[in-house]
Design a protein around this motif. Structure first.
Motif, PDB file in Angstrom:
ATOM      1  N   SER A   1       0.835  -1.210   0.000  1.00  0.00           N
ATOM      2  CA  SER A   1       0.000   0.000   0.000  1.00  0.00           C
ATOM      3  C   SER A   1       0.871   1.262   0.000  1.00  0.00           C
ATOM      4  N   LEU A   2       1.916   1.247   0.815  1.00  0.00           N
ATOM      5  CA  LEU A   2       2.824   2.403   0.860  1.00  0.00           C
ATOM      6  C   LEU A   2       3.479   2.642  -0.496  1.00  0.00           C
ATOM      7  N   GLY A   3       3.815   1.546  -1.177  1.00  0.00           N
ATOM      8  CA  GLY A   3       4.397   1.685  -2.514  1.00  0.00           C
ATOM      9  C   GLY A   3       3.437   2.366  -3.477  1.00  0.00           C
ATOM     10  N   LYS A   4       2.181   2.003  -3.398  1.00  0.00           N
ATOM     11  CA  LYS A   4       1.175   2.607  -4.290  1.00  0.00           C
ATOM     12  C   LYS A   4       0.948   4.087  -3.962  1.00  0.00           C
ATOM     13  N   LEU A   5       0.921   4.410  -2.678  1.00  0.00           N
ATOM     14  CA  LEU A   5       0.730   5.813  -2.285  1.00  0.00           C
ATOM     15  C   LEU A   5       1.947   6.652  -2.669  1.00  0.00           C
ATOM     16  N   ASN A   6       3.129   6.096  -2.510  1.00  0.00           N
ATOM     17  CA  ASN A   6       4.333   6.825  -2.915  1.00  0.00           C
ATOM     18  C   ASN A   6       4.387   7.002  -4.430  1.00  0.00           C
ATOM     19  N   ASP A   7       3.890   6.012  -5.162  1.00  0.00           N
ATOM     20  CA  ASP A   7       3.793   6.160  -6.620  1.00  0.00           C
ATOM     21  C   ASP A   7       2.856   7.319  -6.975  1.00  0.00           C
ATOM     22  N   SER A   8       1.788   7.460  -6.194  1.00  0.00           N
ATOM     23  CA  SER A   8       0.840   8.558  -6.425  1.00  0.00           C
ATOM     24  C   SER A   8       1.512   9.910  -6.202  1.00  0.00           C
ATOM     25  N   LEU A   9       2.288  10.009  -5.126  1.00  0.00           N
ATOM     26  CA  LEU A   9       3.020  11.256  -4.869  1.00  0.00           C
ATOM     27  C   LEU A   9       4.032  11.527  -5.968  1.00  0.00           C
ATOM     28  N   LEU A  10       4.720  10.482  -6.389  1.00  0.00           N
ATOM     29  CA  LEU A  10       5.738  10.637  -7.427  1.00  0.00           C
ATOM     30  C   LEU A  10       5.124  11.117  -8.741  1.00  0.00           C
ATOM     31  N   ALA A  11       3.926  10.649  -9.033  1.00  0.00           N
ATOM     32  CA  ALA A  11       3.246  11.061 -10.266  1.00  0.00           C
ATOM     33  C   ALA A  11       2.897  12.544 -10.253  1.00  0.00           C
TER      34      ALA A  11
ATOM     35  N   GLU B   1      -5.334  11.411 -17.044  1.00  0.00           N
ATOM     36  CA  GLU B   1      -4.681  10.097 -17.007  1.00  0.00           C
ATOM     37  C   GLU B   1      -4.081   9.819 -15.627  1.00  0.00           C
ATOM     38  N   LYS B   2      -3.425  10.811 -15.056  1.00  0.00           N
ATOM     39  CA  LYS B   2      -2.847  10.636 -13.721  1.00  0.00           C
ATOM     40  C   LYS B   2      -3.928  10.388 -12.677  1.00  0.00           C
ATOM     41  N   VAL B   3      -5.027  11.115 -12.784  1.00  0.00           N
ATOM     42  CA  VAL B   3      -6.132  10.949 -11.832  1.00  0.00           C
ATOM     43  C   VAL B   3      -6.643   9.513 -11.864  1.00  0.00           C
ATOM     44  N   ASN B   4      -6.803   8.978 -13.045  1.00  0.00           N
ATOM     45  CA  ASN B   4      -7.283   7.596 -13.168  1.00  0.00           C
ATOM     46  C   ASN B   4      -6.295   6.604 -12.557  1.00  0.00           C
ATOM     47  N   ASP B   5      -5.003   6.822 -12.810  1.00  0.00           N
ATOM     48  CA  ASP B   5      -3.981   5.930 -12.253  1.00  0.00           C
ATOM     49  C   ASP B   5      -3.961   5.999 -10.727  1.00  0.00           C
ATOM     50  N   ILE B   6      -3.979   7.211 -10.197  1.00  0.00           N
ATOM     51  CA  ILE B   6      -3.915   7.394  -8.744  1.00  0.00           C
ATOM     52  C   ILE B   6      -5.154   6.811  -8.074  1.00  0.00           C
ATOM     53  N   HIS B   7      -6.305   7.002  -8.692  1.00  0.00           N
ATOM     54  CA  HIS B   7      -7.545   6.436  -8.167  1.00  0.00           C
ATOM     55  C   HIS B   7      -7.420   4.910  -8.045  1.00  0.00           C
ATOM     56  N   THR B   8      -6.844   4.300  -9.057  1.00  0.00           N
ATOM     57  CA  THR B   8      -6.650   2.835  -9.048  1.00  0.00           C
ATOM     58  C   THR B   8      -5.690   2.424  -7.935  1.00  0.00           C
ATOM     59  N   TRP B   9      -4.603   3.179  -7.760  1.00  0.00           N
ATOM     60  CA  TRP B   9      -3.600   2.838  -6.747  1.00  0.00           C
ATOM     61  C   TRP B   9      -4.161   2.962  -5.328  1.00  0.00           C
ATOM     62  N   ILE B  10      -4.918   4.016  -5.083  1.00  0.00           N
ATOM     63  CA  ILE B  10      -5.481   4.192  -3.730  1.00  0.00           C
ATOM     64  C   ILE B  10      -6.535   3.121  -3.450  1.00  0.00           C
ATOM     65  N   SER B  11      -7.333   2.797  -4.456  1.00  0.00           N
ATOM     66  CA  SER B  11      -8.333   1.732  -4.286  1.00  0.00           C
ATOM     67  C   SER B  11      -7.651   0.412  -3.937  1.00  0.00           C
ATOM     68  N   ALA B  12      -6.520   0.144  -4.603  1.00  0.00           N
ATOM     69  CA  ALA B  12      -5.774  -1.085  -4.325  1.00  0.00           C
ATOM     70  C   ALA B  12      -5.204  -1.063  -2.908  1.00  0.00           C
ATOM     71  N   ALA B  13      -4.762   0.113  -2.448  1.00  0.00           N
ATOM     72  CA  ALA B  13      -4.235   0.240  -1.082  1.00  0.00           C
ATOM     73  C   ALA B  13      -5.322  -0.053  -0.054  1.00  0.00           C
ATOM     74  N   MET B  14      -6.545   0.398  -0.327  1.00  0.00           N
ATOM     75  CA  MET B  14      -7.660   0.103   0.579  1.00  0.00           C
ATOM     76  C   MET B  14      -7.991  -1.386   0.571  1.00  0.00           C
ATOM     77  N   THR B  15      -7.894  -1.994  -0.605  1.00  0.00           N
ATOM     78  CA  THR B  15      -8.132  -3.442  -0.697  1.00  0.00           C
ATOM     79  C   THR B  15      -7.101  -4.214   0.122  1.00  0.00           C
ATOM     80  N   ASP B  16      -5.859  -3.738   0.110  1.00  0.00           N
ATOM     81  CA  ASP B  16      -4.801  -4.365   0.916  1.00  0.00           C
ATOM     82  C   ASP B  16      -5.176  -4.385   2.395  1.00  0.00           C
ATOM     83  N   GLN B  17      -5.722  -3.290   2.863  1.00  0.00           N
ATOM     84  CA  GLN B  17      -6.096  -3.221   4.281  1.00  0.00           C
ATOM     85  C   GLN B  17      -7.260  -4.160   4.590  1.00  0.00           C
TER      86      GLN B  17
END
Length: 240
Positions: free
Chosen positions: A150-160, A173-189
């Motif tokens: 999850s931290l990797g996905k959130l850091n990818d969002s910041l990096l973008a 395009e970035k919004v769509n990618d970040i939305h996907t990454w945060i959703s995946a981080a929530m799924t991890d939890q």
């Protein structure tokens, strides 16, 4: 005669009468210099006062380069963004407590919400790492691995969102990618919690509260990025 001289001396009112012409001229010259000096000081004091007044007026009337930077406008901007989330109070409290040194438009506020989420996840991961619950060690290790993901996905969002001067932090395009990454981080939890429940692990209330709080913060970030286009319009901004 002595009486006459006495009254003559008594009637003098101008001390210059007892001075020689040279002394009288010297005294008059000193008086003129003193008057000129005092006048000069008063003149320059007046000029300085007018200059300061002009500067103060200019600073008060000059348009603000960043209209959202003042404390009241900053709080109002954060509130506007946080009101779009499921947890507006937690959102506002966590973000407004940070040191905001730039214009807090929706993109900046979203970036700050990500940093809050990252900080919460790091603390949560440390709690799970230091746990000594023998019955759920395997599930705990899985959770730590999921948190790292999850931290990797959130850091990818910041990096973008790291861009050069004049570039936009977010594109569609970035919004769509970040939305996907945060959703995946929530799924991890959710996966972490599900694994612990399967192991019938008894989590301390403190850890349960932190897990829920971490999910809340991720939900806040997800809500902001999902409604970014509408938020930008509220601030008279556009997405590119």
């Amino acid at each position: 005669m002595e009486s006459f001289n006495f009254f003559k001396g008594y009637g003098k009112v101008n001390p210059l009468e007892d001075q020689s012409p040279h002394q009288q001229e010297s005294t008059a010259s000193k008086r003129r210099i003193l008057i000129i000096s005092v006048s000069s000081i008063l003149f320059f004091t007046l000029i300085l006062g007018l200059a300061l007044a002009a500067l103060i007026h200019e600073s008060n009337t000059e348009p603000d380069e960043f209209p959202y930077l003042s404390s009241s406008n900053s709080a109002e901007s954060i509130k506007t963004v946080c009101d779009m989330t499921l947890y507006p109070s937690s959102c506002f409290t966590s973000i407004s407590s940070l040191n905001i040194s730039t214009k807090p438009d929706p993109e900046v506020i979203f970036k700050l919400s990500l940093k809050v989420s990252i900080t919460g996840l790091k603390r949560l991961s440390s709690l799970f790492t230091s746990s000594h619950d023998v019955n759920s060690q395997a599930a705990m290790r899985d959770c730590v691995s999921l948190f790292d993901d999850s931290l990797g996905k959130l850091n990818d969002s910041l990096l973008a969102m790291e861009v050069g001067p004049g570039e936009k932090m977010l594109t569609l395009e970035k919004v769509n990618d970040i939305h996907t990454w945060i959703s995946a981080a929530m799924t991890d939890q959710d996966t972490c919690i599900g694994g612990l429940e399967e192991m019938e692990s008894v989590l301390p209330d403190e850890i349960k509260a932190k897990v829920e709080r971490s999910k809340d913060f991720l939900s806040i970030s997800l809500a902001i990025i999902a409604k970014m286009e509408d938020l930008l319009k509220k601030f008279d901004l556009e997405m590119h």
